[in-house]
Motif scaffolding. Structure first.
Motif, PDB file in Angstrom:
ATOM      1  N   UNK A 322     -14.332  66.478 -54.165  1.00  0.00           N
ATOM      2  CA  UNK A 322     -15.394  67.272 -53.536  1.00  0.00           C
ATOM      3  C   UNK A 322     -14.808  68.222 -52.489  1.00  0.00           C
ATOM      4  N   UNK A 323     -14.718  67.795 -51.234  1.00  0.00           N
ATOM      5  CA  UNK A 323     -14.355  68.715 -50.155  1.00  0.00           C
ATOM      6  C   UNK A 323     -13.045  69.451 -50.435  1.00  0.00           C
ATOM      7  N   UNK A 324     -12.012  68.724 -50.882  1.00  0.00           N
ATOM      8  CA  UNK A 324     -10.732  69.399 -51.100  1.00  0.00           C
ATOM      9  C   UNK A 324     -10.762  70.291 -52.341  1.00  0.00           C
ATOM     10  N   UNK A 325     -11.612  69.998 -53.318  1.00  0.00           N
ATOM     11  CA  UNK A 325     -11.771  70.917 -54.446  1.00  0.00           C
ATOM     12  C   UNK A 325     -12.476  72.190 -53.999  1.00  0.00           C
ATOM     13  N   UNK A 326     -13.485  72.041 -53.142  1.00  0.00           N
ATOM     14  CA  UNK A 326     -14.165  73.241 -52.630  1.00  0.00           C
ATOM     15  C   UNK A 326     -13.162  74.121 -51.878  1.00  0.00           C
ATOM     16  N   UNK A 327     -12.264  73.492 -51.127  1.00  0.00           N
ATOM     17  CA  UNK A 327     -11.228  74.258 -50.426  1.00  0.00           C
ATOM     18  C   UNK A 327     -10.351  75.016 -51.411  1.00  0.00           C
ATOM     19  N   UNK A 328      -9.871  74.324 -52.439  1.00  0.00           N
ATOM     20  CA  UNK A 328      -9.003  74.967 -53.428  1.00  0.00           C
ATOM     21  C   UNK A 328      -9.705  76.169 -54.053  1.00  0.00           C
ATOM     22  N   UNK A 329     -10.981  76.018 -54.360  1.00  0.00           N
ATOM     23  CA  UNK A 329     -11.740  77.123 -54.926  1.00  0.00           C
ATOM     24  C   UNK A 329     -11.905  78.259 -53.914  1.00  0.00           C
ATOM     25  N   UNK A 330     -12.237  77.893 -52.681  1.00  0.00           N
ATOM     26  CA  UNK A 330     -12.492  78.906 -51.652  1.00  0.00           C
ATOM     27  C   UNK A 330     -11.235  79.698 -51.320  1.00  0.00           C
ATOM     28  N   UNK A 331     -10.104  79.016 -51.242  1.00  0.00           N
ATOM     29  CA  UNK A 331      -8.851  79.722 -50.939  1.00  0.00           C
ATOM     30  C   UNK A 331      -8.512  80.703 -52.067  1.00  0.00           C
ATOM     31  N   UNK A 332      -8.761  80.304 -53.320  1.00  0.00           N
ATOM     32  CA  UNK A 332      -8.458  81.190 -54.445  1.00  0.00           C
ATOM     33  C   UNK A 332      -9.405  82.390 -54.453  1.00  0.00           C
ATOM     34  N   UNK A 333     -10.690  82.153 -54.229  1.00  0.00           N
ATOM     35  CA  UNK A 333     -11.640  83.262 -54.180  1.00  0.00           C
ATOM     36  C   UNK A 333     -11.292  84.211 -53.041  1.00  0.00           C
ATOM     37  N   UNK A 334     -10.954  83.648 -51.887  1.00  0.00           N
ATOM     38  CA  UNK A 334     -10.530  84.501 -50.757  1.00  0.00           C
ATOM     39  C   UNK A 334      -9.362  85.394 -51.154  1.00  0.00           C
ATOM     40  N   UNK A 335      -8.377  84.825 -51.846  1.00  0.00           N
ATOM     41  CA  UNK A 335      -7.190  85.601 -52.206  1.00  0.00           C
ATOM     42  C   UNK A 335      -7.500  86.659 -53.248  1.00  0.00           C
ATOM     43  N   UNK A 336      -8.439  86.380 -54.151  1.00  0.00           N
ATOM     44  CA  UNK A 336      -8.877  87.422 -55.080  1.00  0.00           C
ATOM     45  C   UNK A 336      -9.525  88.568 -54.317  1.00  0.00           C
ATOM     46  N   UNK A 337     -10.391  88.238 -53.385  1.00  0.00           N
ATOM     47  CA  UNK A 337     -11.107  89.261 -52.623  1.00  0.00           C
ATOM     48  C   UNK A 337     -10.158  90.088 -51.775  1.00  0.00           C
ATOM     49  N   UNK A 338      -9.167  89.427 -51.181  1.00  0.00           N
ATOM     50  CA  UNK A 338      -8.233  90.118 -50.281  1.00  0.00           C
ATOM     51  C   UNK A 338      -7.056  90.758 -51.013  1.00  0.00           C
ATOM     52  N   UNK A 339      -7.037  90.655 -52.342  1.00  0.00           N
ATOM     53  CA  UNK A 339      -5.969  91.285 -53.102  1.00  0.00           C
ATOM     54  C   UNK A 339      -4.666  90.513 -53.117  1.00  0.00           C
ATOM     55  N   UNK A 340      -4.703  89.268 -52.657  1.00  0.00           N
ATOM     56  CA  UNK A 340      -3.492  88.449 -52.682  1.00  0.00           C
ATOM     57  C   UNK A 340      -3.244  87.843 -54.059  1.00  0.00           C
ATOM     58  N   UNK A 341      -4.295  87.705 -54.831  1.00  0.00           N
ATOM     59  CA  UNK A 341      -4.190  87.207 -56.202  1.00  0.00           C
ATOM     60  C   UNK A 341      -4.793  88.263 -57.125  1.00  0.00           C
ATOM     61  N   UNK A 342      -4.196  88.397 -58.295  1.00  0.00           N
ATOM     62  CA  UNK A 342      -4.634  89.421 -59.227  1.00  0.00           C
ATOM     63  C   UNK A 342      -5.632  88.840 -60.219  1.00  0.00           C
ATOM     64  N   UNK A 343      -6.730  89.543 -60.415  1.00  0.00           N
ATOM     65  CA  UNK A 343      -7.721  89.124 -61.393  1.00  0.00           C
ATOM     66  C   UNK A 343      -7.321  89.668 -62.755  1.00  0.00           C
ATOM     67  N   UNK A 344      -7.150  88.805 -63.750  1.00  0.00           N
ATOM     68  CA  UNK A 344      -6.784  89.286 -65.088  1.00  0.00           C
ATOM     69  C   UNK A 344      -7.898  90.132 -65.705  1.00  0.00           C
ATOM     70  N   UNK A 345      -7.584  90.764 -66.811  1.00  0.00           N
ATOM     71  CA  UNK A 345      -8.586  91.546 -67.535  1.00  0.00           C
ATOM     72  C   UNK A 345      -9.643  90.613 -68.116  1.00  0.00           C
ATOM     73  N   UNK A 346     -10.757  91.205 -68.535  1.00  0.00           N
ATOM     74  CA  UNK A 346     -11.840  90.404 -69.121  1.00  0.00           C
ATOM     75  C   UNK A 346     -11.353  89.640 -70.340  1.00  0.00           C
ATOM     76  N   UNK A 347     -10.523  90.286 -71.170  1.00  0.00           N
ATOM     77  CA  UNK A 347     -10.010  89.617 -72.367  1.00  0.00           C
ATOM     78  C   UNK A 347      -9.107  88.448 -71.997  1.00  0.00           C
ATOM     79  N   UNK A 348      -8.269  88.640 -70.986  1.00  0.00           N
ATOM     80  CA  UNK A 348      -7.380  87.563 -70.553  1.00  0.00           C
ATOM     81  C   UNK A 348      -8.173  86.417 -69.933  1.00  0.00           C
ATOM     82  N   UNK A 349      -9.231  86.763 -69.210  1.00  0.00           N
ATOM     83  CA  UNK A 349     -10.071  85.708 -68.627  1.00  0.00           C
ATOM     84  C   UNK A 349     -10.765  84.915 -69.723  1.00  0.00           C
ATOM     85  N   UNK A 350     -11.226  85.597 -70.752  1.00  0.00           N
ATOM     86  CA  UNK A 350     -11.873  84.912 -71.879  1.00  0.00           C
ATOM     87  C   UNK A 350     -10.898  83.959 -72.554  1.00  0.00           C
ATOM     88  N   UNK A 351      -9.674  84.411 -72.750  1.00  0.00           N
ATOM     89  CA  UNK A 351      -8.655  83.558 -73.376  1.00  0.00           C
ATOM     90  C   UNK A 351      -8.392  82.323 -72.514  1.00  0.00           C
TER      91      UNK A 351
END
Length: 479
Positions: A322-351
């Protein structure tokens, strides 16, 4: 260039994790977006923010929390501990492995208590509607200030949905249920087992709500507790006075008939029949529609909405962690928003979605499910700077916890586990769970004087100590 604006909907553990993730980056010197969280309750904590009300709150809104008096964690705290803020750090010493509700609320609140994070939350504010303007790829979020009766709209670049999915009850129909003369409600509206003393109680369901409310009712003196299952029994070695029966077929007044031909009479019925993914503030093209599963369809890495990748969901899965999974998710979403992590293309996300969904199809039972979710968390943490922790050991704790419950459903909460973050062994609570009738933070952290009954159980002579007996709440029975 103006800073991006981020709307977080909900300030329960998932929303608080998102706020903490941004605060952590800011503390390290990064420039973060403008973050505003909307929380319809008067304080944060989500399910852990107890409200005596049920049904409708003081503002005429559906009550969010399903919390009830005397709820204690039904899983070891060592399996949910934050990797960057431990229980030892918060309380200054080891505490027991199964704290009550107020203690857990104090822990998640304490992590951000000394920061300015709370300034980013607009409390008593309900999100009424989110509109996505595809031509500009922005969102209009309309909210109502419930105290001042004011409705306003503003624009955001991204939306994080952190409302959880345990607030809108699933209420099935049963033949003749309208004829039942006793008390009848869903577990969402359950607020305490004290009123079930000397009652014949029926719980419809065979998951964690039925299990916990069932043992709560037994603890508080219910005359009998029956749990009705649909696909299979929980199968614990229930104490005398508790039983499981297959799915009920019909009500005839207070009499309930079950599919195995047996009948029972009841005074109280509680529907432990689960919850719905329901997001009344989202249009259908943004709203997750899923059963309660550990890998919902349509969410890349469990958080990014495939149909509109600037919409994110936190805590949308069925949960072992629970709590630590929410953290893992939140840190990843933060990094996507801040440009620290790259969001793959729609096709790559589907795969990626298809690959993980195929892995999910191979999950064959609880042990597989725990390991699957552990690997999911490992995948997320590997993409961020959130501290990695011993997920293999947490899986072992989960499986040992399940074994503890099989051995004795009434005493498993008395067992201590070792923190994977600090290595410290949990303390033993001063009172066994079955005997403890006070779930307050003050009582939990105190060192109460030993009662005459407790001294008598230990064999210490006292002037007028009653002889130890088989009285519930005085001596722990063996299941």
């Amino acid at each position: 260039m103006a800073r991006e604006r981020i709307a977080i909907i909900g300030a329960g553990p998932s929303g608080m994790a998102a706020l903490r993730a941004f605060e952590s980056a800011e503390r390290a010197g990064a420039e973060i977006p403008e973050v505003i969280a909307f929380e319809k309750q008067d304080d944060w904590g989500g399910q852990w923010n107890f409200d005596w009300r049920s049904g409708i709150d003081q503002y005429g809104e559906p009550v969010h929390s399903s919390m009830y008096r005397n709820l204690w964690s039904n899983g070891p705290k060592e399996a949910l501990e934050f990797a960057e803020y431990t229980f030892d750090e918060h309380f200054g010493r080891p505490i027991s492995s199964y704290p009550p509700r107020e203690v857990l609320w104090d822990y998640i609140d304490g992590r951000v208590r000394t920061t300015n994070v709370k300034d980013k939350v607009r409390f008593s504010t309900a999100v009424r509607w989110v509109e996505h303007h595809e031509d500009r790829d922005i969102f209009t979020v309309t909210v109502e200030d419930l105290k001042n009766h004011q409705t306003t709209s503003s624009e955001f670049d991204r939306v994080i949905v952190a409302t959880g999915h345990f607030s809108f009850p699933h209420v099935p129909e049963f033949q003749g249920i309208e004829t039942f003369p006793g008390t009848l409600h869903h577990a969402h509206d359950f607020r305490g087992a004290e009123k079930l003393a000397d009652q014949r109680v029926l719980l419809i369901g065979a998951s964690y709500s039925a299990e916990d409310i069932g043992v709560q009712a037994f603890k508080m003196g219910a005359r009998s507790v029956t749990m009705s299952y649909r696909s299979g029994p929980m199968g614990y070695d229930w104490p005398e006075g508790m039983e499981e029966l297959p799915l009920l077929e019909r009500f005839e007044g207070a009499t309930v008939s079950f599919s195995n031909g047996e009948t029972r009479e009841f005074d109280a019925v509680i529907l432990c029949t689960g919850y719905l993914h329901k997001y009344p503030f989202l249009p259908s093209d943004l709203a997750l529609q899923s059963g309660n599963t550990i890998y919902p369809a349509g969410l890349y890495r469990g958080v990014v909405w495939q149909g509109s990748p600037k919409v994110y969901y936190l805590g949308a899965q069925d949960q072992w962690f629970t709590f630590n999974m929410f953290d893992a998710q939140a840190w990843y979403v933060r990094d996507l928003i801040m440009g620290r992590a790259e969001l793959p293309t729609a096709a790559e996300r589907t795969e990626h979605l298809q690959d993980w969904h195929q892995r999910f199809q191979g999950v064959g039972g609880d042990a597989d499910a725990v390991r699957f979710q552990a690997e999911y968390i490992r995948d997320l943490i590997g993409a961020t700077d959130y501290p990695m922790f011993d997920l293999v050991e947490v899986v072992r704790i989960f499986l040992a916890w399940k074994d503890d419950k099989k051995k004795n459903i009434l005493t498993y909460r008395d067992k201590p586990y070792r923190s994977v973050m600090t290595g410290s062994l949990a303390a033993e609570h001063h009172t066994t769970w079955l005997q403890e009738l006070d779930d307050s933070l003050e009582r939990y952290l105190s060192t109460p004087e030993e009662t005459d009954v407790e001294k008598a159980v230990r064999g210490v002579d006292t002037p007028d100590a009653p002889a130890p007996g088989n009285v519930r709440g005085e001596e722990t029975p063996t299941a």
